[in-house]
Design a protein around this motif. Structure first.
Motif, PDB file in Angstrom:
ATOM      1  N   SER A   6      39.914 -48.147 -21.119  1.00 32.37           N
ATOM      2  CA  SER A   6      40.821 -47.551 -21.661  1.00 32.37           C
ATOM      3  C   SER A   6      40.625 -47.651 -23.300  1.00 32.37           C
ATOM      4  O   SER A   6      40.668 -48.623 -24.004  1.00 32.37           O
ATOM      5  CB  SER A   6      42.175 -47.951 -21.266  1.00 32.37           C
ATOM      6  OG  SER A   6      42.407 -47.690 -19.995  1.00 32.37           O
ATOM      7  N   GLU A   8      42.343 -46.519 -27.056  1.00 29.67           N
ATOM      8  CA  GLU A   8      43.453 -46.007 -27.725  1.00 29.67           C
ATOM      9  C   GLU A   8      43.143 -44.902 -29.036  1.00 29.67           C
ATOM     10  O   GLU A   8      42.126 -45.495 -29.783  1.00 29.67           O
ATOM     11  CB  GLU A   8      44.046 -47.106 -28.184  1.00 29.67           C
ATOM     12  CG  GLU A   8      45.375 -47.127 -28.889  1.00 29.67           C
ATOM     13  CD  GLU A   8      46.171 -48.180 -29.267  1.00 29.67           C
ATOM     14  OE1 GLU A   8      47.257 -48.680 -28.509  1.00 29.67           O
ATOM     15  OE2 GLU A   8      46.036 -48.735 -30.267  1.00 29.67           O
ATOM     16  N   THR A  11      42.466 -38.380 -29.638  1.00 29.97           N
ATOM     17  CA  THR A  11      43.582 -37.227 -29.502  1.00 29.97           C
ATOM     18  C   THR A  11      42.627 -35.816 -29.451  1.00 29.97           C
ATOM     19  O   THR A  11      43.439 -34.715 -29.312  1.00 29.97           O
ATOM     20  CB  THR A  11      44.271 -37.109 -30.942  1.00 29.97           C
ATOM     21  OG1 THR A  11      43.590 -36.832 -32.133  1.00 29.97           O
ATOM     22  CG2 THR A  11      45.198 -38.543 -31.171  1.00 29.97           C
ATOM     23  N   GLY A  39      42.625 -41.183 -22.113  1.00 27.28           N
ATOM     24  CA  GLY A  39      42.038 -42.300 -23.042  1.00 27.28           C
ATOM     25  C   GLY A  39      41.218 -42.974 -22.088  1.00 27.28           C
ATOM     26  O   GLY A  39      40.503 -43.811 -22.401  1.00 27.28           O
ATOM     27  N   TYR A  63      37.867 -46.190 -33.044  1.00 25.81           N
ATOM     28  CA  TYR A  63      38.967 -46.394 -31.978  1.00 25.81           C
ATOM     29  C   TYR A  63      38.842 -47.853 -31.423  1.00 25.81           C
ATOM     30  O   TYR A  63      37.993 -48.769 -31.878  1.00 25.81           O
ATOM     31  CB  TYR A  63      38.736 -45.399 -30.941  1.00 25.81           C
ATOM     32  CG  TYR A  63      38.672 -44.033 -31.213  1.00 25.81           C
ATOM     33  CD1 TYR A  63      39.483 -43.344 -31.809  1.00 25.81           C
ATOM     34  CD2 TYR A  63      37.281 -43.257 -31.624  1.00 25.81           C
ATOM     35  CE1 TYR A  63      39.783 -42.178 -32.263  1.00 25.81           C
ATOM     36  CE2 TYR A  63      37.245 -42.066 -32.536  1.00 25.81           C
ATOM     37  CZ  TYR A  63      38.279 -41.493 -32.717  1.00 25.81           C
ATOM     38  OH  TYR A  63      38.422 -40.255 -33.414  1.00 25.81           O
TER      39      TYR A  63
END
Length: 67
Positions: A6, A8, A11, A39, A63
Motif C-alpha cells: 500500500s 500513500e 493521486t 493505492g 511517496y
C-alpha cells in the motif's frame, strides 16, 4: 511470486508511472501493477523482496509505503 504493498499519496497516472518506474528497477522484479484509486502496488518477482528495498524505491518516487 506476487506481493501487494500500500502506497500513500498517489493521486494520478503520473504518480503511478513514477512508482512503477522506480520499483521496476529493483533486481528480481518482473512486473509492477499500480492502482492509484486503492493505492495498491502489486509487485511480481523471482523471489521474496526485502520490504526496505521496495520502500526505498517508493520513497525515491516521492511517496511512502503504509502498513
Amino acid at each position: 511470486m506476487q506481493t501487494t504493498y500500500s502506497v500513500e499519496g498517489m493521486t494520478c497516472a503520473h504518480c503511478a508511472a513514477s512508482v512503477k518506474e522506480e520499483v521496476s528497477e529493483i533486481v528480481g522484479v518482473t512486473g509492477v501493477d499500480v492502482d492509484v484509486d486503492s493505492g495498491a502496488v502489486v509487485v511480481s518477482s523471482d523471489s521474496t523482496l526485502d520490504t526496505a528495498t521496495v520502500d526505498a524505491a517508493v520513497v525515491e518516487a516521492g511517496y511512502r509505503l503504509v502498513s
